[in-house]
Design an enzyme around this catalytic site. Structure first.
Site, PDB file in Angstrom:
ATOM      1  N   SER A 229      20.861  39.228  85.684  1.00  0.00           N
ATOM      2  CA  SER A 229      22.303  39.396  85.892  1.00  0.00           C
ATOM      3  C   SER A 229      23.065  38.786  84.708  1.00  0.00           C
ATOM      4  CB  SER A 229      22.660  38.651  87.185  1.00  0.00           C
ATOM      5  OG  SER A 229      23.803  39.178  87.777  1.00  0.00           O
TER       6      SER A 229
ATOM      7  N   CYS B 264      27.633  34.277  81.552  1.00  0.00           N
ATOM      8  CA  CYS B 264      28.411  33.663  80.478  1.00  0.00           C
ATOM      9  C   CYS B 264      27.736  32.379  80.024  1.00  0.00           C
ATOM     10  CB  CYS B 264      29.796  33.271  80.991  1.00  0.00           C
ATOM     11  SG  CYS B 264      30.868  34.653  81.330  1.00  0.00           S
TER      12      CYS B 264
ATOM     13  N   GLN C 154      27.567  43.729  79.314  1.00  0.00           N
ATOM     14  CA  GLN C 154      28.668  43.808  80.266  1.00  0.00           C
ATOM     15  C   GLN C 154      30.000  43.676  79.521  1.00  0.00           C
ATOM     16  OE1 GLN C 154      29.681  40.581  83.059  1.00  0.00           O
ATOM     17  NE2 GLN C 154      29.413  42.059  84.716  1.00  0.00           N
TER      18      GLN C 154
ATOM     19  N   TYR D 151      38.520  39.345  87.712  1.00  0.00           N
ATOM     20  CA  TYR D 151      38.948  39.618  86.336  1.00  0.00           C
ATOM     21  C   TYR D 151      39.826  40.875  86.320  1.00  0.00           C
ATOM     22  CZ  TYR D 151      35.661  35.915  85.494  1.00  0.00           C
ATOM     23  OH  TYR D 151      35.022  34.694  85.548  1.00  0.00           O
TER      24      TYR D 151
ATOM     25  N   ARG E 167      30.226  46.783  87.826  1.00  0.00           N
ATOM     26  CA  ARG E 167      30.082  45.687  88.785  1.00  0.00           C
ATOM     27  C   ARG E 167      31.381  45.554  89.561  1.00  0.00           C
ATOM     28  NH1 ARG E 167      27.500  39.642  88.472  1.00  0.00           N
ATOM     29  NH2 ARG E 167      25.688  40.842  89.084  1.00  0.00           N
TER      30      ARG E 167
ATOM     31  N   ARG F 279      20.932  32.772  88.604  1.00  0.00           N
ATOM     32  CA  ARG F 279      20.450  31.393  88.580  1.00  0.00           C
ATOM     33  C   ARG F 279      18.936  31.316  88.675  1.00  0.00           C
ATOM     34  NH1 ARG F 279      24.742  29.760  93.085  1.00  0.00           N
ATOM     35  NH2 ARG F 279      24.174  31.902  93.669  1.00  0.00           N
TER      36      ARG F 279
END
Ligand SMILES: Cc1cc2nc3c(=O)[nH]c(=O)nc-3n(C[C@H](O)[C@H](O)[C@H](O)COP(=O)(O)O)c2cc1C
Length: 372
Positions: A24, A27, A102, A184, A232, A326
């Protein structure tokens, strides 16, 4: 061939993925003037060798104002493009994953400190900048109040997304994902909580979808027809009266019409008042509904941590792919371990073969080390 559903290949347009696992986007807040650095070379080089079939590079912004922090990645300058080209070349020559990018704009969530320095808003007088959004509404108490975009600025942002797409194609990415989630800019247009415009970009669902759909159409036109494009989305704002799964399904159907190939089903991030029932695979039901009701490939994401959990999601038809974030930071070889657990064969670079347990691994076909 393995009987594991997670380790079946998957085709998106002309892109052949060797399994259903995606890293995934994450950032790193480690770019300089939008250009990726040696940190990204090491980080993405490692994840290109994780066994995931698709490595999605982090949220990369289409203009400097669209960055969350000063360390966010961008693709608006020749320098940004050159920096990305170096990292893509490194991942290609040393890793096996196909590479996605992305593209995004942070909207009203722009201009903050990085998370490890509190993540607090950074006002212009402290070295930040004025964020922009559909309406002049802050995300919550203590956040910067954005400036509402004019219709002319909205049109030029559509062009910015197309420009960055052309750069991504020149860099040579295999796939592109548009970030229309997590509060966003694109998501801010979709949600009635952040979009209070009274022009053709606000009000009805059709109007709120207008800007994101214009962006997708422009990006699709600038992106080669043989390469896949995903979006997404936050499937819900997790707040009463906000964006929700029913609207997401309408949006997903429109996206499919425009040539979008997958929906990456995330959630939340728009308002501070959200209440999220966090738990293992808590967003998977969204991926399942979008897949069924909009008839489009989906990616499930969010607290997918176990191989058998991921296997069940794909085997039961809840999603076509799973994305882990993660989990890959904690264990960059997550997909090798999952393969062994599910009876599939991990593909390892020759340099690491001596680490394989009981000989259960095969070489990736290429990338023999250069003669010393
Ligand atoms: C360090 C970090 C950075 C992230 N950056 C992004 C990003 O650039 N774009 C995005 O869509 N999501 C981002 N996310 C969200 C993840 O992609 C993912 O949706 C989320 O962490 C849930 O998946 P997980 O439970 O496997 O971590 C980030 C998450 C983490 C932990």
């Amino acid at each position: 061939m393995s009987s594991s559903a997670l380790f079946q290949p998957f085709r998106l347009r002309s892109l052949m993925l060797e399994n259903r696992i995606m890293v995934s986007p994450m950032c790193q807040y480690s770019a300089v003037d939008g250009s990726m650095t040696d940190w990204h070379l090491a980080h993405l080089g490692m994840l290109a060798n994780s066994g995931a079939s698709l490595l999605c590079f982090e949220m990369t912004d289409v203009e400097p104002l669209g960055r969350i922090t000063r360390g966010c990645s961008g693709l608006y300058s020749d320098e940004n493009e050159a920096a990305l080209r170096r990292i893509v070349a490194h991942c290609r020559s040393n890793g096996q994953a196909k590479l996605g990018l992305q593209l995004a704009h942070a909207g009203r969530k722009a201009s903050t400190l990085p998370p490890w320095e509190s993540g607090a808003p950074l006002p212009p007088e402290q070295g930040g900048w004025q964020p922009v959004a559909p309406s002049a509404i802050a995300m919550g108490e203590g956040e910067l109040v954005p400036r509402a975009l004019t219709p002319g600025e909205i049109r030029s942002l559509v062009a910015r997304f197309a420009d960055s797409t052309a750069r991504a194609e020149r860099v040579g990415f295999d796939a592109l994902e548009l970030h229309s989630a997590h509060g966003y800019l694109l998501h801010e247009f979709l949600s009635p909580l952040s979009n209070r415009r009274v022009d053709e970009y606000g009000g009805s669902l059709a109007n709120r979808m207008r800007f994101p759909l214009e962006v997708v159409a422009a990006v699709r036109a600038a992106w080669p027809a043989h390469k896949p494009l995903g979006v997404r989305v936050s499937c819900t704002d997790w707040v009463e009266g906000g964006w929700d799964i029913a609207q997401t399904i309408v949006f997903a159907r429109e996206l499919k019409q425009l040539g979008c190939d997958w929906i990456d089903c995330s959630g939340g991030g728009l308002v501070k008042s959200q209440v999220i029932p966090v738990g293992p695979g808590y967003q998977v039901p969204f991926a399942e509904r979008v897949r069924r009701e909009a008839d489009i490939a989906t990616v499930a994401v969010g607290l997918i941590t176990e191989a058998r959990q991921a296997e069940a999601i794909v085997a039961e038809g809840k999603a076509d792919m799973v994305a882990l974030a993660r989990g890959f930071l904690w264990n960059p070889r997550w997909a090798w371990h999952a393969a062994l657990e599910l009876g599939a064969t991990p593909h390892m670079p020759p340099q690491y073969l001596r680490g394989r347990p009981a000989g259960k691994a095969v070489l990736t076909e290429k990338r023999q080390p250069a003669k010393a």
